[in-house]
Scaffold this active site. Sequence first.
Site, short mmCIF file in Angstrom:
data_model
loop_
_atom_site.label_atom_id
_atom_site.label_comp_id
_atom_site.label_asym_id
_atom_site.label_seq_id
_atom_site.Cartn_x
_atom_site.Cartn_y
_atom_site.Cartn_z
N GLU A 175 0.82 -1.22 0.00
CA GLU A 175 0.00 0.00 0.00
C GLU A 175 0.85 1.27 0.00
O GLU A 175 1.24 1.77 1.05
CB GLU A 175 -0.95 0.03 1.21
CG GLU A 175 -1.84 1.27 1.19
CD GLU A 175 -2.81 1.39 2.35
OE1 GLU A 175 -2.70 0.61 3.31
OE2 GLU A 175 -3.66 2.28 2.31
N LYS A 217 -2.49 -1.94 -3.22
CA LYS A 217 -3.55 -1.08 -2.69
C LYS A 217 -3.14 0.38 -2.91
O LYS A 217 -2.47 0.98 -2.05
CB LYS A 217 -3.75 -1.38 -1.20
CG LYS A 217 -4.72 -0.45 -0.50
CD LYS A 217 -5.22 -1.04 0.81
CE LYS A 217 -6.04 -0.05 1.58
NZ LYS A 217 -6.84 -0.64 2.64
P1 13P Z 1 -9.43 4.50 3.79
O1 13P Z 1 -10.25 3.76 2.77
O2 13P Z 1 -10.25 5.16 4.85
O3 13P Z 1 -8.44 5.43 3.13
O4 13P Z 1 -8.60 3.42 4.56
C1 13P Z 1 -7.95 2.46 3.85
C2 13P Z 1 -6.72 2.05 4.53
O5 13P Z 1 -6.55 0.89 4.83
C3 13P Z 1 -5.70 3.07 4.81
O6 13P Z 1 -4.50 2.45 5.15
#
Ligand code: 13P
Length: 337
Positions: A175, A217
Amino acid sequence: MSELNKIALQILSKGMGILAADESNATMTKRLESVNVHSNETNRLKFREALFSSISMKECIGGVILYDETIKQKTSSGKTIPELIKLNGSLIGIKVDTGAKVLAGSKEEKITEGLDGLRERLKEYYNLGARFTKWRGVYCISDKYPSKLSISANAHALARYAALVQDAGMVPIIEPEVLMDGDHSAEVCLNKTSEVIKRCYEELELNKVNLKGTLLKPNMILPGTKSKKKISSEEVAELTLECLKNSVPSEVPGIAFLSGGQSELEATANLNQINIKNKTNFIMTYSYGRALQQSALKFWSKDIKNIIGTQEVFDHRAKMCTLAAQGKWSTNLENPE
Ligand code: 13P
């Protein structure tokens, strides 16, 4: 097909997405206090247990990302949280980074920490039932940021993390989140996000990570929250697809977007357009925190005993997101008479 690839596909198949319920205690406290609920272990558990017992867990949610506190908690019926999630047909994920700290060398930026002791923690999480994990690198946009240092340091950490996670038999979610704060245009977001993602894959390759057993992600490509120029969902989709087509290797089985501060409706509409326009082989779905939980949390905060009502609100949102993950959503499904 490798076991890791199978897990990755199981999480995202048939329009399924991920519920990111891995807010740290500090973040969850902010969320609960914003709706005037006291943040303690019991209340955090109560809200999450309501979501994890809902119908959409079977129909829409392929995986749930948990926080360390939650994966070790027991529900009111005596089952552990991992047992409850498994029973409802979803896979268990766990956030394994220990948060973003000031980056020495570029103090306005962040570096995500948590590599020390990670190998041992992964073993523990695997034994608790986790089959996938999350690590979030965070980048800001301005004239000078993200710096080369932040791009390189975070990519290095993400790749070291991913290699360790695969060694432990789990699927790493990579991510790299480029934040929406700022007055930059969507084109700037496109350029910076592409640079960030490409660098991550260079490091992943160097660390011999099997990309078929990973998930990405990313953020969607959006103008900064303070930008005067707003763009349509169609434009968001085109720019996001351009970014991912050019920076993600084709072996990656799936992409699950974060919502990053978009409203529930924006995050749904944008994901829907992405899927309408998607000509790549990547599965494109959601891994939302706020865009799945916001309305449910608001509803629950008014009467924390109303579990059924809370679940109905959550089920609706999850269903809308799952339709969007197949390009089948439309605004009129939001308020059926
Ligand atoms: P949000 O969808 O609220 O941005 O959160 C996703 C997430 O896992 C952030 O690390």
